[in-house]
Motif scaffolding. Structure first.
Motif, mmCIF file in Angstrom:
data_model
loop_
_atom_site.group_PDB
_atom_site.id
_atom_site.type_symbol
_atom_site.label_atom_id
_atom_site.label_comp_id
_atom_site.label_asym_id
_atom_site.label_seq_id
_atom_site.Cartn_x
_atom_site.Cartn_y
_atom_site.Cartn_z
ATOM 1 N N TYR A 74 1.207 -1.263 0.009
ATOM 2 C CA TYR A 74 -0.150 -0.408 -0.321
ATOM 3 C C TYR A 74 0.447 1.200 1.005
ATOM 4 C CZ TYR A 74 -3.801 3.319 1.321
ATOM 5 O OH TYR A 74 -4.549 5.090 1.987
ATOM 6 N N ILE A 75 0.775 1.921 -1.172
ATOM 7 C CA ILE A 75 1.708 3.356 -0.888
ATOM 8 C C ILE A 75 0.392 4.646 -0.292
ATOM 9 C CG2 ILE A 75 2.217 4.898 -2.099
ATOM 10 C CD1 ILE A 75 3.544 2.638 -3.988
ATOM 11 N N GLU A 76 1.127 5.574 0.401
ATOM 12 C CA GLU A 76 -0.172 6.892 0.943
ATOM 13 C C GLU A 76 0.189 7.852 -0.406
ATOM 14 O OE1 GLU A 76 0.305 8.264 4.159
ATOM 15 O OE2 GLU A 76 0.502 5.978 4.720
ATOM 16 N N ARG A 77 -1.223 7.934 -1.081
ATOM 17 C CA ARG A 77 -1.273 9.065 -2.064
ATOM 18 C C ARG A 77 -1.620 10.653 -1.784
ATOM 19 N NH1 ARG A 77 -1.444 6.009 -7.322
ATOM 20 N NH2 ARG A 77 -1.419 4.287 -7.473
ATOM 21 N N THR A 78 -0.830 11.329 -3.010
ATOM 22 C CA THR A 78 -1.618 12.670 -2.146
ATOM 23 C C THR A 78 -2.539 13.314 -3.602
ATOM 24 O OG1 THR A 78 -0.191 13.143 -0.737
ATOM 25 C CG2 THR A 78 -0.827 15.103 -1.796
ATOM 26 N N PRO A 79 -2.970 13.421 -3.729
ATOM 27 C CA PRO A 79 -4.301 13.287 -3.058
ATOM 28 C C PRO A 79 -4.796 12.466 -3.081
ATOM 29 C CG PRO A 79 -5.302 13.954 -5.006
ATOM 30 C CD PRO A 79 -4.174 14.198 -5.562
ATOM 31 N N ALA A 80 -5.224 11.218 -1.495
ATOM 32 C CA ALA A 80 -5.948 10.206 -1.559
ATOM 33 C C ALA A 80 -6.418 9.217 -1.806
ATOM 34 C CB ALA A 80 -5.952 9.937 0.014
ATOM 35 N N VAL A 81 -6.316 8.686 -2.361
ATOM 36 C CA VAL A 81 -7.506 7.024 -3.522
ATOM 37 C C VAL A 81 -7.274 5.960 -2.584
ATOM 38 C CG1 VAL A 81 -6.940 6.451 -5.694
ATOM 39 C CG2 VAL A 81 -6.115 8.366 -5.464
ATOM 40 N N GLY A 82 -8.902 6.163 -1.628
ATOM 41 C CA GLY A 82 -8.527 5.269 -1.125
ATOM 42 C C GLY A 82 -8.647 5.043 0.517
ATOM 43 N N SER A 83 -8.508 4.417 1.139
ATOM 44 C CA SER A 83 -8.184 4.223 2.393
ATOM 45 C C SER A 83 -6.820 3.444 3.034
ATOM 46 C CB SER A 83 -8.488 4.584 3.549
ATOM 47 O OG SER A 83 -9.830 3.406 3.869
ATOM 48 N N MET A 84 -6.362 3.056 3.849
ATOM 49 C CA MET A 84 -5.586 1.524 4.050
ATOM 50 C C MET A 84 -6.801 0.756 4.215
ATOM 51 S SD MET A 84 -2.116 0.756 6.885
ATOM 52 C CE MET A 84 -1.482 2.045 5.635
ATOM 53 N N ALA A 85 -7.850 0.901 5.009
ATOM 54 C CA ALA A 85 -8.308 0.430 6.459
ATOM 55 C C ALA A 85 -9.236 -0.455 4.595
ATOM 56 C CB ALA A 85 -9.021 0.988 6.819
ATOM 57 N N ASP A 86 -9.927 0.670 4.080
ATOM 58 C CA ASP A 86 -10.664 -0.307 2.393
ATOM 59 C C ASP A 86 -10.030 -0.858 2.025
ATOM 60 O OD1 ASP A 86 -12.763 0.976 3.223
ATOM 61 O OD2 ASP A 86 -11.958 3.706 1.757
#
Length: 256
Positions: free
Chosen positions: A223-235
């Motif tokens: 999982y890569i945290e993106r900016t802007p966010a595209v879906g949460s880690m929990a999802d």
């Protein structure tokens, strides 16, 4: 490499073939590139004995040179996965992996156990321009990989005992005890979640694929945290677990 087989009990011998197999098995077990001199010392054979065999294995595409020595290519892996259970697993997994990648906008990998290592057998790239993935055939020690936690935590008792014995010989009781504790915690959660120790900003999300006799494989979303966010880690965890459950069902596991 054939220490368990009594030389006197063998009816046929093929010394050249055995040298080649020794080289392949050594590179597989060592997990890192080796020079001819290192292979010579570890196998108890002269460099001149191994030189021609190394050249042939390179020519046939089974090994390749790197700045630090020779390493295995994917050729053996490709031959092995062309038939049998691994092929069935990959064929069952790929449609669900494609859907997972599209839904989460993240890449995903399918991993199986190979003795005390994990090996990537399939991957789907993230849609778009940004993603993180590793090559098919990539190997790593099971005690170091996040997937390795589930390969112990979801294994049956017999496989746990075998793995515990193998790892204790190589890594010692303390490290194996820590590994088992983390594996049991991950299995209680139903998945593993751990920051990558290779790439900052990547979190390994791992779910088990279960068969009739325990864990068959793991499904991973780096999982890569993106900016802007595209879906949460929990999802992403929820979608990952759903995909792993669907693949498990196709491999004969009943959720009930």
């Amino acid at each position: 490499m054939l220490d368990s087989l009594d030389d006197d009990s063998r009816k046929y011998r093929a010394p050249a073939l055995e040298k080649g197999l020794d080289v392949l098995e050594l590179l597989s077990q060592h997990g890192a590139p080796l020079t001819p001199s290192q292979m010579s010392a570890m196998l108890g054979r002269s460099v001149s004995e191994l030189f021609r065999m190394i050249q042939v294995l390179e020519f046939r595409g089974y090994i390749e040179p790197t700045p630090s020595g020779y390493r295995l290519t994917n050729r053996l892996f490709t031959l092995g996965i062309a038939h049998g259970p691994a092929k069935d697993l990959v064929e069952a997994a790929l449609p669900h992996m494609r859907e997972l990648a599209e839904t989460t906008v993240q890449s995903c990998h399918l991993v199986v156990r190979s003795n005390d290592q994990i090996v990537v057998v399939a991957r789907i790239e993230a849609p778009g321009d940004l993603g993180y993935s590793v090559r098919i055939g990539y190997r790593r020690s099971i005690i170091e990989a996040t997937s390795g936690l589930l390969f112990y935590g979801f294994a049956n008792e017999r496989n746990q005992a075998q793995l515990r014995e193998t790892l204790t010989v190589r890594h010692g009781k303390k490290r194996v005890a820590d590994y088992i504790a983390a594996a049991e915690a991950a299995s209680a959660e139903g998945h593993a979640e751990r920051p990558s120790d290779f790439v900052k900003g990547v979190t390994d999300l791992v779910a088990p694929i279960i068969g009739a006799e325990g864990i068959l494989a793991t499904l991973i979303t780096p999982y890569i945290e993106r900016t802007p966010a595209v879906g949460s880690m929990a999802d992403s965890v929820e979608q990952l677990r759903r995909a792993a459950t669907a693949i498990s069902s196709e491999m004969g596991h009943s959720a009930a």
